[in-house]
Structures are given as C-alpha cells and as structure tokens.
Design an enzyme around this catalytic site. Structure first.
Site, PDB file in Angstrom:
ATOM      1  N   ASP A 385      51.985  39.515  44.649  1.00 46.87           N
ATOM      2  CA  ASP A 385      50.784  40.266  44.987  1.00 46.87           C
ATOM      3  C   ASP A 385      50.628  40.254  46.506  1.00 46.87           C
ATOM      4  OD1 ASP A 385      48.302  41.534  44.828  1.00 46.87           O
ATOM      5  OD2 ASP A 385      47.259  39.616  44.772  1.00 46.87           O
ATOM      6  N   GLU A 488      33.702  43.632  49.530  1.00 44.15           N
ATOM      7  CA  GLU A 488      32.267  43.886  49.437  1.00 44.15           C
ATOM      8  C   GLU A 488      31.498  43.071  50.459  1.00 44.15           C
ATOM      9  OE1 GLU A 488      30.636  43.385  45.530  1.00 44.15           O
ATOM     10  OE2 GLU A 488      30.633  45.561  45.284  1.00 44.15           O
ATOM     11  N   PHE A 529      32.227  48.997  38.588  1.00 46.37           N
ATOM     12  CA  PHE A 529      33.618  49.227  39.001  1.00 46.37           C
ATOM     13  C   PHE A 529      34.560  48.624  37.959  1.00 46.37           C
ATOM     14  CE2 PHE A 529      37.532  47.625  40.815  1.00 46.37           C
ATOM     15  CZ  PHE A 529      38.006  48.683  41.566  1.00 46.37           C
ATOM     16  N   LYS A 552      30.828  54.535  45.959  1.00 47.61           N
ATOM     17  CA  LYS A 552      31.940  54.203  46.839  1.00 47.61           C
ATOM     18  C   LYS A 552      33.149  53.876  45.963  1.00 47.61           C
ATOM     19  CE  LYS A 552      31.060  49.214  47.213  1.00 47.61           C
ATOM     20  NZ  LYS A 552      30.700  48.073  48.078  1.00 47.61           N
ATOM     21  N   ARG A 586      42.613  48.661  54.659  1.00 45.93           N
ATOM     22  CA  ARG A 586      42.158  48.975  53.299  1.00 45.93           C
ATOM     23  C   ARG A 586      40.976  49.937  53.402  1.00 45.93           C
ATOM     24  NH1 ARG A 586      43.413  44.604  49.572  1.00 45.93           N
ATOM     25  NH2 ARG A 586      41.391  44.911  48.559  1.00 45.93           N
ATOM     26  N   ASP A 668      47.381  49.621  47.354  1.00 49.78           N
ATOM     27  CA  ASP A 668      47.101  50.392  48.564  1.00 49.78           C
ATOM     28  C   ASP A 668      47.782  51.758  48.519  1.00 49.78           C
ATOM     29  OD1 ASP A 668      45.609  48.346  49.699  1.00 49.78           O
ATOM     30  OD2 ASP A 668      47.389  47.391  50.552  1.00 49.78           O
TER      31      ASP A 668
END
Length: 1029
Positions: A385, A488, A529, A552, A586, A668
């Site tokens: 990852d 966040e 989300f 968002k 990001r 990404d």
C-alpha cells in the site's frame, strides 16, 4: 451458526424436537435470522438464550490437556510413525534394539511440544480470566452496579468512562459530549431492538429501534465494538447488542490460516520419499535375509536353533520389520523440533535488532510468527500500500483551486516559480483559534478570504461542515480534532486557519465560527463516504433557513454530477488538478447545491423509510443519494501532501537490485501515481514505457506490507508473508501481520539481512541434518551384508539413543542459529546476495540427492576402512582386537568425529557458543562412552551395558587413532577439494563477496597506517565482521 432457542416467530426451525421434549417446554435448534431483545429486560432476553459476555480462547483444561494434546501430536505423521516403531520394538521376534532407543527420543519430543502447548494455553487462560473479570457499571433495577464482564447480558444498559475498553458490541445511547440519541428512561421502559444476527462484518450493521411507536434506524455509526477504547468523551451509555462469542471481534478471531514455507512443502515431499526409500532398503535386506537363510542358515542351526515352524520366508518377513526399526533414523524424529527451535532463535534476532527499532514511537520490530523466517529470504514480489506505508500518513494542506484560480504556488515578477522555503509564512495571528502548527505561504488566499470573496468563503465553509471530525476543546480556544483519516483532519484544520473554525457538533447541529461570528447549522442528513461512492455529502440549514447540500469527493465522481453551467470552470479546475497530481498531491473536488424546502421534506421521508428497512437498505439509500447528488455547482479542489518516509527511495532501490519486483497499490490518479513512482525510485528516467496496471496477480512469492485499510487486511492474511507497519491510524494491520515494524525502510533489513540469513541457516541445517542421519543409517545397511542380514546393529544401543539427542544436537543448532556468510553491512552493499534464495539454490530436490550421494560415499569409508583396519588385527600385547564391541566403538567414533569436522567446514561464522557446542559434544561423547563401558556400570546394570572395558582397551591403541585419522581424512578430503575447485572455476555470488571482503580486511591489516593506534578501532570492527571457513 446453531443456537438453542425457545420457539419464536422470527426464527426458522431446522430440527424437530422429540415427543419427550415437548412436555419440558420443547426446545428446537434454530438459525438466528434476526435478533430481537428489549432494553433492560433480562427475563425477556434470557428466554432467547443469547450468548453471555464470557469468552474462551483456551483449548485445554486440567483434565483434557494430556489426552487432547497427545491426540493432536499423534496426528503428525512422524510422531505416529515412531509410536508404531515403539510398538514393534516390544515384539522379541522382530526387534534387535531395546525399546528405549525409540521411546526416549519420542518422549522427549512429545514433552517439549507439550510444554510449549501448555505454556501457550496457560497464557490464554490468564488472558481470558483477566478479560472476563474486568468490571463495568450495569443499570440494574434503576441503579448502576459494578458487574464482571462475564455477567453482562444482551439488552443490558452499561456505562463506560473515558479510556475504558468497550465491554461488548453496544448501541450508543448517550455521552457526555451532548450526543444523545435517546433518553435512558424511555428506552429502559419500552425500547425494543431488532437487528441482524451475529456476523463478522465490521463495516456494516443493520437494525431498528422501536420506541413509543416510533421506529429509528440503527447503522454502523451508532455501534461501539468490543475491544475498542472509549476516547474523546468523559462517559457514555450503551445498550448491549452482541456479547462474548457473538461480538464482531470474536467472530473475526477464528482460526488463522496456517502459513507454510516452501521449505516446509519440500520437506513434506522429501519425508514421503524417504519413507519409500526406507521401505525399498528394508525390502532389499529382507530378500537378502531370505537368500542367506536358504543358503547358509542351516549351517548355524547348531548354534542358533530355529523355532518350530520357522522357515526362510518367515525369517525374511520378520527381518523386514526388524530393519524398519534399525533404519528408522532415515526419518529423524528430532527434525521438526530442531526446525522450530531454529526458527524461534531467528525470530528473537528480529525482535532484538536495535537497527529496526524506531525510538520516536518506541516501536521495535516484532516477529509475530516463528514459522516463516526462511521464507523472508526467498521473496520475489512485494505488494505494498502507499498511504502510511511508503508515506508518513501526515497530511498537510498544500494547494487549492477556487473558482478557477490556483493558490499555494508562488511566482516572482518574471513568472518563475519561487521556492516555498524562501518566503515568509502566512500570519494567522488575527485568528485566535488558528492552529499554530499549520503553515501556508500564499498570502493571496488569505487576502481573498478576508476580503469577503463569496466563492472562497463557500469553499472553506464546505470544508468546515462536510466531514466526520470530532472536536475536543478542554480549554477555551485550544481545539483538537479527532479525524477518521488524516485527509479530513488536514482539510478541517485548513478551514480553521482561514477563518472557518469547526467548533462542535451534535446529532442535529454543527457549530462553526465563521470569520469571528458563531453560526449553528441544522444537520439534516449525512450521506456517508464509502469506497463505491467515493464522495461524502451533508445537508444543512443555515440560520436564515437556506438549505444546502455540500459535497466533496474524487474529482471524476464529482465532475460526473456537475450542472452543465460549470463546464468552463470544470476545464480550468481539471488543469489545476493535473498539476497537483503531477506533483504527487492527493486531490479532492468540492461542490454544492441549494435545495428546495418542499422537495427536502419529501426526500427526508423517503430517506427515513429506506434507513429503517431491514431488507435492501443499502440499495435504497444509494438510489436516494444518487437522486439528490446531481446538478452540483463546482467550488474548486483541494490538494494535500503526504510526504514519503525517510529512506523509502533507498530501500526500494536496494530491493530492486536484489531482483525483487515491487507493486504499489494506490487509489491515486495516474499522474499522482507516476510522480510517487519517480520520487521513490520505483520508476526511473531510463524506463522507456511507463504504464499503470489494475490487477492483483503474480507468479512466485509475495509479501504484503500495508497500512490500515480493511481490504488490505485480507491481503496480509492471504499473502505468503504479511508485514504490518505501525503508523498514525492504528494497529489493525500490525495485529493481522506476520512481522511488524515502524518504518518502511526497515523492510530491507528484514529481507536482505534477517531473511537471507534465516534461509541460509535453514538450508545448511537441512543439508547437514540429512547428511549425518543418512550416513549413520547407510553404515547399518553395509553392515547387514556382513552379519547375515540378521538385523544386528553396528553401533552400541546407547550411542543410537544419544546420537541425535546429545552428540549431534547442539553443534548443528549452534550453526543454524548463529551462522552468517557475510555480515549485515556487506549484505546491504551487495543486494545481489539475495538472489540465490529466490532461485532455491541452497536446498532443493537436487541438493537432497547430492546430499544422499555424499552420505553414501562417507558411509562406505566409515564402514569399510574401520572394517579393513580391524580385520585380523591384534593389540600391542598380541591379544585379539577384532571383536564386535571394538569394531562398533571404532565405527561410531569415526562417524562422530567426521560429522563434527563436516560441521566445522560448513560453519562460516564462529562464536564462543559454536566452539562450546562442538568441543562440548565431543567431550560429552568420550565421557559418556568411558562411563557406560566401565566396570561399575556393568556390575550395576549387567544386561544394559555389555561393552565392559571396550573403550579403554581400544582407544589406548595407536592403530585405532590412526584408523580414525585415515577415515576422517578420506571423508573430508573430497569435500575440501570439490569446494576449492568450485570456488576457483564456478564461484557463486557469495564466494565473490566473501573473497572481496577478505581482501578488504587484509588490505587494512597490511597498510602502513594499520600500525597507527588511532586506526585500531577500525581494524577491530573489521575483525568482528570476519567470517571463517
């Protein structure tokens, strides 16, 4: 899962009760399709026989330990085989060996394993007792009472305080942070819960609460799971939903898949082949016995009279089983125990390695399994990852795009980009609630916000409202944010510094400080989300009554849902996003939508119906979310930076030189992924074709290093080896992993040093172990042709018993735990040393066959040289020396000395422990031999020690020592010669590096400055790194 329940309508029976049970209230077995219980109503809830809150992870108790443990151990083929041999040895017609030659090693192996299992289970008992006896406050008869965890029942209302462990799976009722879903009084009197049955899904929960005729939705956000720790609140009340074995923690703690190394699989194949080879050897000798009985047996009947009915066929049959006993050392019982000891020792080296200790977090490396160490030396593929594994997982707000204008980059008057470090930070001192750790350098963004730009203020208002962050304000003005993800936290902190400060929240409101003015928004809905939606929305009503949806999420997802009027702004924002992605940042897109009051009332009604549905809840909610999240108006985009950890590029470069292929999994954009690839040395400028692949397949071995993402947890468990990196978000990956440490850079030491050493040591151990046991056994085979295939042993029975347990056990363990071909510094300098492990060059079927051939040659020398030397030989005083006892002593002494010399040749790295084990084993052999062959032992145990005086009579003869020297020389000389020729003609990478290392150290020794005393520390450190052949 089966439970015993009384009949209720929401259960479906799967078994029928007998007539005799009907009079007793008749119980049935049911599968639990839906759980029903009432708050604070134990009599009602106990009627369903739900599991209580006690847990049991132990396997044995005082009475079941011995039978269960022995049953488990004898399920192993090797143990069952030796139990069968021990049974054969009590049959006089078959066995020529005493029972203790097999019983003593078997009992020792079983005892060692039993002690280990008992120790593990005692620890589990202690852990269970400690957890079950924890105290918690339970609401009983209107008052809070202290109860043990094990006495807590489904439906109980309990009170937890800050930093306490969560007792069971709870529905959160209220807390000190003004989060109150329901009043305690009302739920205690009439609350009824229907929910899903126990399961292991950590991310989902469905249920409803019925109270005063109203139905409320229960989902995963309202559940506290057992094993978590209560934080950010002084106290809370919760309703127990699942207890003990029904909790999601225990449902996920089933048996872990047992991982085996490639060497384990190879050993299993070889052991089966050895069984076949043993059977063929015994068959040959049994046939030889039959032929000998027909041709020569009648001559010996005067000395060895046959029993009535005995013939050559019966003798051959019995001889087969006799040789099964004598040649049993082909299948060494101590092999598996020795392997586990070696693995345990190598695991300790990983745990104790100070160079893998991270002092910042006080986190050492940890080998969480002891069965996979040598597999670390054979890795071909790494699946990793990115976030939190390659990166620090500490997000910083770096740039943004608002209404088509980019902020965050600085340019001079000529339009050239200016380095951030060369400019002053933005001064946020005007904002008393600003985070002092936040840094930003583009002054124009603050000026735009303070000038009252509506788009800029709407941008930061969205960041202050659309999130799941929890604030903590112990002192006025000292805000701390607890975020589910660092992204966040970074975005809410950015909004805070630019004047839109998130202050507090309740289930119905969000309070923010907007440019110095306190504003409370009514929170109407949160559209969560998830990995499918890739976005989050909130619907709020401002003090003026205006309804707004703020959203968002991933730019591609947001752009699909924009109003056509935003096309021009979208193109400009896409340009900025591509720049951000190219710099490895990001990104998220931000949008909003004003809502009509009447439509919102109707949508909320449908939302309530969908959220309380027990069937198809997720699908119905997704449809509603899709309906309302369209025709959005674009505000802009954010870009946060997650910096690489220290040493990541160097580590990846080293691993690539070791021919390890690395795959990084990331969500990404392609441009971001490529930039990260270049920055961490995965991608290089000389690469002609760069492409991104979405897949998860690979041939060969794989290792997963990962952070805390639930889908990645399964990868850790499924991979050959799982490595968890303890980072910012928790310990889930670490707890699921086989190995763990704090920084990605430690991976190269784990693989290139510990993994390679472990593989090398295990291969050396197996080669030597099979060599010494095959040589030991083949001598028996050759002796059979000279004893009429009578199954007589060539060695003393006590030597047979102690050969693997005492005389050769510690020397090989010393080599297999401490040996190094080169030290860690040279292992890093030459990563190519890792490739032999990937190619299985050190131990394979071919290496096993060569080991057998070497054993065959050595056994021929060890048998025929002593036999020829003893044939018709006399002592110095003219007395006869050629008896069975003298030959047995000479043969076993030659064998043991040759085995120790061979081990010395195989040892690269000598320590005081190795020296002690080698010389100690030889000393123990001679001490035990002289003791057992003494007059005293014969007089005390006449039948057990028949070799009286053999040691002092034989070992006092020069011809015996000359024979030992000649035998050792003939066994070892071909080994030394072949290794010399291979090093000269076909050197391996190890040979080349060791030669270079020796030359480097020699150059230090013979240079003029070596006589300078200031240089001695360098020379001493070099000497410590010398390895000896």
């Amino acid at each position: 899962m089966l439970y015993l329940y009384k009949i209720k309508q929401h259960f479906s029976p799967i078994a029928v009760a007998t007539s005799s049970s009907l009079s007793a209230g008749f119980f049935y077995f049911f599968t639990e399709e839906e759980r029903l219980f009432r708050a604070n109503d134990r009599p009602f809830n106990l009627s369903y026989h739900y599991a209580d809150n006690a847990i049991k992870t132990s396997k044995y108790n005082l009475f079941t330990f011995l039978p269960l443990n022995l049953f488990e151990q004898f399920q192993r083929l090797a143990n069952a085989y030796f139990l069968f041999l021990m049974a054969l040895q009590v049959i006089p017609q078959i066995s020529s060996l005493s029972w203790f030659t097999t019983a003593v090693p078997l009992i020792l192996v079983l005892s060692i394993t039993a002690v280990k299992d008992a120790s593990d289970d005692i620890n589990r008992h202690k852990s269970d007792k400690q957890v079950n006896n924890r105290m918690v406050k339970v609401l009983i008869d209107g008052e809070l009472r202290n109860e043990k965890w094990l006495n807590v029942q489904v439906g109980d209302i309990i009170k937890l305080e800050n930093n306490q462990f969560v007792t069971a799976d709870l529905m959160l009722l209220s807390s000190s942070e003004t989060v109150c879903f329901i009043t305690l009084t009302s739920i205690a009197l009439s609350g009824e819960v229907r929910c899903e049955p126990p399961n292991n899904r950590l991310d989902k929960f469905k249920g409803t609460l019925t109270l005063d005729g109203q139905t409320y939705s229960l989902d995963n956000d309202k559940v506290l799971l057992r094993g978590c720790t209560l934080r950010n609140t002084e106290w809370c009340f919760g309703l127990v939903i699942f207890g003990g074995p029904d909790t999601k923690l225990m449902q996920n703690s089933g048996k872990t898949t047992f991982k085996r190394t490639s060497i384990d699989h190879l050993m299993n194949v070889l052991v089966l082949c050895i069984f076949g080879f043993l059977a063929s050897m015994c068959t040959v000798l049994a046939i030889g016995n039959g032929i000998w009985e027909v041709r020569e047996g009648s001559v010996f009947t005067a000395f060895l009279p046959r029993e009535p009915g005995a013939n050559a066929a019966l003798s051959s049959f019995l001889s087969f089983w006799s040789y099964i006993i004598i040649l049993n050392t082909l299948v060494p019982i101590s092999l598996y125990v020795s392997v586990e000891i070696i693995r345990l020792g190598n695991s300790f080296f990983i745990d104790w390695d100070r160079k893998m200790y991270y002092p910042k977090n006080d986190t050492p490396a940890q080998a969480r399994t002891t069965t996979l160490n040598e597999e670390l030396g054979q890795i071909k593929y790494i699946f990793s990852d990115k976030t939190g594994t390659l990166t620090q997982n500490i997000m910083t707000f770096n740039r943004c795009s608002i209404n088509g204008k980019a902020y965050g980059e600085l340019f001079d008057f000529s339009g050239q980009r200016v380095e951030i470090t060369e400019t002053a930070r933005v001064d946020f001192s005007w904002n008393q609630l600003a985070d002092p750790k936040f840094t930003f350098h583009d002054h124009s963004l603050l000026e735009t916000v303070r000038e009252g730009n509506p788009e800029a203020q709407a941008f930061f208002r969205l960041l202050a409202l659309c999130h799941t962050v929890m604030p903590e304000e112990k002192k006025e003005g000292e805000l701390y944010y607890q975020a589910q993800s660092p992204d966040e936290g970074a975005l809410v902190t950015a909004a805070r510094n630019f004047g839109f400060v998130f202050r507090s929240r309740t289930p119905e409101t969000i309070t923010a400080m907007e440019m110095g003015r306190t504003v409370t928004y009514e929170l109407l809905a949160v559209l969560d989300f998830n990995n499918v939606r890739k976005r989050m929305s909130v619907i709020v009503r401002n003090p003026e009554g205006k309804l707004t949806l703020y959203c968002k999420g991933a730019d591609t997802i947001i752009f699909e849902r924009l109003h056509p009027s935003c096309n021009k702004l979208k193109e400009a924002t896409i340009g900025h996003l591509n720049e951000y992605a190219g710099d490895g940042l990001r990104t998220l897109a931000l949008a909003y939508k004003d809502l009509d009051e009447s439509y919102m009332d109707e949508w909320r009604q449908r939302h309530h119906e969908a959220s309380t549905a027990m069937e198809g809840r997720e699908e119905r909610l997704d449809e509603l979310y899709e309906e309302i999240e369209k025709d959005l108006l674009l505000l802009g985009a954010t870009a946060v930076e997650d910096k690489l950890q220290d040493g990541v590029p160097q580590t990846i470069e080293q691993l690539a030189k070791a021919d390890i292929k690395i795959w990084v999994l990331t969500g990404d954009k392609q441009e971001t992924a490529e930039n990260i690839g270049y920055s961490c040395n995965m991608l290089r400028e000389e690469m002609k074709e760069i492409f991104v692949v979405a897949a998860n397949t690979a041939d060969g071995k794989q290792i997963t290093t990962t952070h805390i993402i639930s889908s990645i947890i399964y990868m850790i468990k499924a991979a050959h080896i799982g490595v968890g990196i303890s980072g910012q978000e928790g310990m889930q990956a670490v707890l699921s992993s086989d190995y763990s440490f704090a920084q990605f850079r430690y991976l190269q030491r784990l693989l290139l040093v510990h993994g390679r050493w472990s593989y090398l040591r295990m291969c050396k151990f197996l080669q030597y172990f099979f060599y010494k046991n095959f040589t030991f056994t083949f001598v028996h085979f050759w002796y059979a042709f000279f004893c009429g295939f009578s199954a007589q042993t060539v060695y003393d029975e006590w030597f047979i018993t102690l050969y693997n347990m005492v005389y050769t056990a510690l020397p090989v363990l010393g080599m297999s735990i401490f040996d190094q071909d080169v030290n860690d510094r040279w292992s890093f300098q030459y990563p190519q040393l890792y490739t032999p492990g990937q190619l299985n060059l050190y131990f394979s079927k071919k290496a096993f066959v060569l080991c057998m051939m070497h054993s065959c040659y050595s056994s021929l020398i060890l048998f025929f040289i002593p036999w020829a030397a003893m044939h018709d030989t006399v002592r110095d005083d003219g007395k006869d020396l050629a008896d069975y006892q003298s030959f047995a002593l000479l043969a076993q002494t030659c064998l043991l000395i040759v085995m120790n010399i061979q081990l010395c040749l195989d040892t690269y790295y000598w320590t005081a422990v190795n020296q002690f084990f080698v010389w100690g084993s030889l000393a123990a052999y001679f001490a035990i031999t002289f003791t057992m062959y003494s007059n005293g032992m014969f007089l005390i145990f006449t039948s057990s020690f028949p070799f009286i005086g053999t040691a002092r009579n034989s070992l006092s003869q020069p011809s015996v020592w000359l024979t030992i020297f000649l035998t050792s020389l003939l066994c070892i000389l071909p080994v030394v010669a072949s290794r010399f020729l291979f090093v000269q003609l076909r050197p391996t990478i190890n040979d080349k590096v060791r030669c270079h290392m020796t030359q480097t150290i020699a150059s230090l020794l013979y240079t003029p400055y070596s006589y300078n005393f200031k240089c001695w520390p360098l020379l001493v450190s070099s000497f410590k790194e010398v390895t000896i052949t």
